[in-house]
Design a protein around this motif. Structure first.
Motif, mmCIF file in Angstrom:
data_model
loop_
_atom_site.group_PDB
_atom_site.id
_atom_site.type_symbol
_atom_site.label_atom_id
_atom_site.label_comp_id
_atom_site.label_asym_id
_atom_site.label_seq_id
_atom_site.Cartn_x
_atom_site.Cartn_y
_atom_site.Cartn_z
ATOM 1 N N ASN A 30 35.124 -18.532 -12.343
ATOM 2 C CA ASN A 30 33.914 -17.813 -11.891
ATOM 3 C C ASN A 30 34.064 -17.227 -10.493
ATOM 4 O O ASN A 30 33.144 -17.265 -9.677
ATOM 5 C CB ASN A 30 32.694 -18.747 -11.932
ATOM 6 N N HIS A 31 35.234 -16.670 -10.229
ATOM 7 C CA HIS A 31 35.454 -16.107 -8.906
ATOM 8 C C HIS A 31 34.597 -14.865 -8.652
ATOM 9 O O HIS A 31 34.243 -14.589 -7.501
ATOM 10 C CB HIS A 31 36.932 -15.774 -8.715
ATOM 11 N N GLY A 32 34.280 -14.117 -9.696
ATOM 12 C CA GLY A 32 33.416 -12.961 -9.520
ATOM 13 C C GLY A 32 32.058 -13.330 -8.947
ATOM 14 O O GLY A 32 31.662 -12.837 -7.889
ATOM 15 N N PRO A 33 31.309 -14.232 -9.619
ATOM 16 C CA PRO A 33 30.013 -14.660 -9.059
ATOM 17 C C PRO A 33 30.141 -15.328 -7.699
ATOM 18 O O PRO A 33 29.293 -15.135 -6.828
ATOM 19 C CB PRO A 33 29.488 -15.644 -10.114
ATOM 20 N N LYS A 34 31.204 -16.099 -7.498
ATOM 21 C CA LYS A 34 31.375 -16.773 -6.206
ATOM 22 C C LYS A 34 31.584 -15.748 -5.093
ATOM 23 O O LYS A 34 30.987 -15.853 -4.016
ATOM 24 C CB LYS A 34 32.558 -17.731 -6.268
ATOM 25 N N LEU A 35 32.440 -14.744 -5.344
ATOM 26 C CA LEU A 35 32.692 -13.733 -4.319
ATOM 27 C C LEU A 35 31.454 -12.878 -4.067
ATOM 28 O O LEU A 35 31.215 -12.441 -2.938
ATOM 29 C CB LEU A 35 33.884 -12.863 -4.722
ATOM 30 N N LEU A 36 30.670 -12.636 -5.113
ATOM 31 C CA LEU A 36 29.405 -11.928 -4.906
ATOM 32 C C LEU A 36 28.471 -12.728 -3.996
ATOM 33 O O LEU A 36 27.790 -12.174 -3.141
ATOM 34 C CB LEU A 36 28.719 -11.662 -6.247
ATOM 35 N N THR A 37 28.465 -14.044 -4.184
ATOM 36 C CA THR A 37 27.642 -14.911 -3.337
ATOM 37 C C THR A 37 28.129 -14.867 -1.892
ATOM 38 O O THR A 37 27.340 -14.716 -0.952
ATOM 39 C CB THR A 37 27.672 -16.356 -3.855
ATOM 40 N N TYR A 38 29.450 -15.019 -1.710
ATOM 41 C CA TYR A 38 30.007 -14.952 -0.358
ATOM 42 C C TYR A 38 29.730 -13.583 0.269
ATOM 43 O O TYR A 38 29.429 -13.483 1.464
ATOM 44 C CB TYR A 38 31.520 -15.191 -0.378
ATOM 45 N N LEU A 39 29.857 -12.538 -0.543
ATOM 46 C CA LEU A 39 29.594 -11.192 -0.051
ATOM 47 C C LEU A 39 28.146 -11.063 0.418
ATOM 48 O O LEU A 39 27.866 -10.487 1.476
ATOM 49 C CB LEU A 39 29.878 -10.172 -1.160
ATOM 50 N N GLY A 40 27.228 -11.608 -0.378
ATOM 51 C CA GLY A 40 25.829 -11.546 -0.002
ATOM 52 C C GLY A 40 25.561 -12.256 1.318
ATOM 53 O O GLY A 40 24.803 -11.757 2.162
ATOM 54 N N LEU A 41 26.186 -13.419 1.525
ATOM 55 C CA LEU A 41 26.001 -14.148 2.775
ATOM 56 C C LEU A 41 26.567 -13.363 3.954
ATOM 57 O O LEU A 41 25.965 -13.309 5.033
ATOM 58 C CB LEU A 41 26.675 -15.522 2.681
ATOM 59 N N PHE A 42 27.735 -12.742 3.736
ATOM 60 C CA PHE A 42 28.335 -11.948 4.809
ATOM 61 C C PHE A 42 27.456 -10.746 5.151
ATOM 62 O O PHE A 42 27.226 -10.442 6.328
ATOM 63 C CB PHE A 42 29.727 -11.474 4.396
ATOM 64 N N ILE A 43 26.946 -10.073 4.130
ATOM 65 C CA ILE A 43 26.080 -8.912 4.376
ATOM 66 C C ILE A 43 24.808 -9.334 5.091
ATOM 67 O O ILE A 43 24.340 -8.651 6.006
ATOM 68 C CB ILE A 43 25.752 -8.211 3.045
ATOM 69 N N LEU A 44 24.234 -10.472 4.681
ATOM 70 C CA LEU A 44 23.013 -10.957 5.327
ATOM 71 C C LEU A 44 23.242 -11.186 6.816
ATOM 72 O O LEU A 44 22.450 -10.737 7.662
ATOM 73 C CB LEU A 44 22.544 -12.246 4.656
ATOM 74 N N MET A 45 24.339 -11.870 7.153
ATOM 75 C CA MET A 45 24.638 -12.110 8.568
ATOM 76 C C MET A 45 24.969 -10.803 9.277
ATOM 77 O O MET A 45 24.551 -10.580 10.429
ATOM 78 C CB MET A 45 25.804 -13.100 8.689
ATOM 79 N N GLY A 46 25.709 -9.924 8.593
ATOM 80 C CA GLY A 46 26.061 -8.643 9.195
ATOM 81 C C GLY A 46 24.847 -7.772 9.448
ATOM 82 O O GLY A 46 24.720 -7.162 10.522
ATOM 83 N N THR A 70 37.792 -9.647 9.758
ATOM 84 C CA THR A 70 38.936 -9.519 8.850
ATOM 85 C C THR A 70 39.593 -10.853 8.509
ATOM 86 O O THR A 70 39.826 -11.149 7.332
ATOM 87 C CB THR A 70 39.977 -8.542 9.440
ATOM 88 N N PRO A 71 39.924 -11.714 9.493
ATOM 89 C CA PRO A 71 40.553 -12.995 9.129
ATOM 90 C C PRO A 71 39.672 -13.866 8.238
ATOM 91 O O PRO A 71 40.169 -14.540 7.327
ATOM 92 C CB PRO A 71 40.796 -13.660 10.490
ATOM 93 N N ILE A 72 38.362 -13.842 8.479
ATOM 94 C CA ILE A 72 37.454 -14.672 7.679
ATOM 95 C C ILE A 72 37.377 -14.155 6.250
ATOM 96 O O ILE A 72 37.480 -14.922 5.284
ATOM 97 C CB ILE A 72 36.054 -14.693 8.319
ATOM 98 N N LEU A 73 37.197 -12.841 6.101
ATOM 99 C CA LEU A 73 37.111 -12.258 4.762
ATOM 100 C C LEU A 73 38.414 -12.467 4.003
ATOM 101 O O LEU A 73 38.411 -12.782 2.805
ATOM 102 C CB LEU A 73 36.782 -10.769 4.869
ATOM 103 N N ASN A 74 39.554 -12.275 4.686
ATOM 104 C CA ASN A 74 40.838 -12.485 4.033
ATOM 105 C C ASN A 74 40.994 -13.928 3.587
ATOM 106 O O ASN A 74 41.533 -14.205 2.503
ATOM 107 C CB ASN A 74 41.978 -12.107 4.977
ATOM 108 N N THR A 75 40.537 -14.864 4.401
ATOM 109 C CA THR A 75 40.659 -16.281 4.050
ATOM 110 C C THR A 75 39.823 -16.618 2.823
ATOM 111 O O THR A 75 40.268 -17.366 1.933
ATOM 112 C CB THR A 75 40.237 -17.159 5.236
ATOM 113 N N VAL A 76 38.616 -16.070 2.755
ATOM 114 C CA VAL A 76 37.763 -16.320 1.587
ATOM 115 C C VAL A 76 38.461 -15.877 0.307
ATOM 116 O O VAL A 76 38.517 -16.621 -0.686
ATOM 117 C CB VAL A 76 36.411 -15.591 1.746
ATOM 118 N N VAL A 77 39.020 -14.668 0.316
ATOM 119 C CA VAL A 77 39.689 -14.163 -0.880
ATOM 120 C C VAL A 77 40.982 -14.940 -1.134
ATOM 121 O O VAL A 77 41.311 -15.262 -2.281
ATOM 122 C CB VAL A 77 39.976 -12.655 -0.735
#
Length: 463
Positions: free
Chosen positions: A312-328, A373-380
């Motif tokens: 379920n990496h798709g839903p997980k990455l969407l969740t992480y993406l949402g958190l990153f966008i919220l903070m951004g 960049t380092p944080i996003l790369n680490t998540v993926v």
């Protein structure tokens, strides 16, 4: 152009790009032996001994990993290192170009003039935003084109990783521009409607809009977008498709056939994916993978790709993406308001609901994206390592996994420093992947098992 498309789509591409073959980040995945010859399957690493010898010889994972790395010729290693290290500078140059374009559009008041032109055409807000969006995206495309053509055409040909003529490449750029104009305009219309209706809490509602559109992109890309660039047809080689489908059935992936993609008309990279959701799930592998890799290596690649789906990496990455966008968005709101108070009159920007402020939003968000960049790369990279572990346990092909890691090393530095891997790698390095394969091999040999790779690692017929 790609960087700005990511900004306008609110980094939606992060979800899609993370789901490609062992690696799909940056340019191309090819044979370490030859980027254009299709002889990748002829490469044989140090682990391809007979099954009997494998069972009788203990494996030292560290020594075996070093032996695999040492098997790459020095000139090939230097070429791949130079290519990947050049990508470090391209990350910086892409950010600087994006920032320069945004500052130019603001300081010259071009953005304000485009807004004024849109307002003269119509008094309705939605058409105004649509008009501004189209003109803005066209300006970004034109201004970023010199770096785009160097990075994605000339540089790829310089390293032997591309096969397209300039006209064919430019045609696909125009197709991508058309998709960006349509999708980006729709996203911006919705976002600016949110800005107008919720000027204080837009960063919360805007996050929801971005996540929804990211989900839609993941849903429609396999069906409507990818076929615009390549032809997908059912794979007609049952000796390859049947083992893949057997793994899919064992892992409850709802597919009934495997598709072949004609990627060789664009690149020498090997690629595969299990993509789509809600009835659009599809297994696809490109013709370069079929030509350059053995059946065992194809199994290893496809098991990795199935790992993304099963885990379920798709839903997980969407969740992480949402958190990153919220903070951004939260940080962007504070910085945007401060910048408008200081320079708004000079730039002609009235507030968050003013389309003329879009370059400022792009500047702020691109800066945050660059710094993260380092944080996003680490998540993926973490999800990719999970898929690696799933893949090797499913395919049971340690030598094939190591061979594929070497082949992907044609475009990525195989043995980076820990700091390099942390900052720049959104997939595990070749060294890390080979070490995982050798650790798995040692553990299973000590348990009395025999890995599938070895004498079974036969090359398929190239036709």
């Amino acid at each position: 152009m790609k960087k700005f498309s990511v900004l306008i789509a609110i980094v939606a591409g992060l979800v899609v790009s993370s789901m490609s073959v062992l690696s799909n980040e940056t340019p191309a995945q090819t044979s370490i032996e030859s980027a254009t010859s299709g002889d990748a399957a002829k490469f044989s690493g140090p682990g391809n001994d007979s099954s009997a010898l494998q069972r009788s010889t203990p494996v030292d994972p560290a020594a075996a990993t070093q032996a695999w790395l040492n098997s790459v010729p020095q000139d090939k290693r230097e070429k791949s290192d130079a290519y990947f290290e050049g990508g470090y500078w391209l990350i910086l140059w892409n950010y600087l170009v994006a920032a320069a374009i945004s500052i130019l559009l603001l300081a010259s008041r071009i953005s304000a003039r485009v807004r004024d032109f849109s307002e003269r055409l119509t008094r309705y807000k939605t058409p105004q935003v649509a008009c501004y969006s189209v003109l803005y995206l066209l300006l970004v495309f034109v201004l970023s084109f010199p770096l785009n053509v160097y990075e994605h055409f000339f540089r790829e040909h310089q390293y032997g990783l591309a096969t397209q003529s300039f006209l064919a490449w430019f045609r696909e750029q125009l197709i991508g521009l058309g998709i960006t104009l349509i999708g980006g305009t729709i996203v911006l219309i919705v976002l600016y409607a949110v800005f107008r209706r919720a000027p204080k809490t837009w960063w919360i509602w805007g996050t929801g809009v971005a996540v929804v559109f990211s989900f839609v992109l993941v849903f429609i890309a396999p069906v409507f977008i990818e076929p615009l660039f390549n032809t997908y047809k059912p794979l007609t080689k049952p000796e390859i498709s049947e083992p893949i489908l057997a793994m899919a059935r064992a892992n409850e992936i709802p597919v009934k056939q495997v598709f072949e993609v004609d990627a060789s008309r664009q690149t020498t990279r090997v690629s595969a994916n299990v993509s789509g959701i809600l009835g659009t799930t599809r297994i696809a592998l490109n013709d370069n993978l079929l030509k350059q890799c053995t059946i065992s290596e194809i199994r290893a690649v496809m098991a990795h790709e199935m790992g993304h789906y099963v885990l379920n990496h798709g839903p997980k990455l969407l969740t992480y993406l949402g958190l990153f966008i919220l903070m951004g968005f939260a940080l962007t709101r504070v910085l945007f308001d401060a910048a408008v108070r200081r320079w708004g009159d000079k730039w002609g920007v009235r507030g968050i609901a003013d389309p003329a402020g879009l370059p400022l939003l792009a500047l702020l968000f691109s800066t945050l994206l660059f710094l993260a960049t380092p944080i996003l790369n680490t998540v993926v990279r973490v999800t990719e390592r999970e898929a690696d572990a799933f893949g090797i346990n499913t395919s049971r092909e340690p030598n094939a996994m190591a061979n594929v890691a070497l082949k992907l090393g044609a475009y990525r530095k195989l043995n980076p420093t820990p700091l390099e891997e942390f900052i720049f790698y959104d997939h595990p390095s070749g060294r890390a992947r080979i070490r995982m394969a050798m650790d798995w091999k040692a553990a299973n040999l000590s348990a009395g098992e025999s890995p599938r790779s070895g004498s079974q690692n036969q090359k398929q017929t190239e036709e």
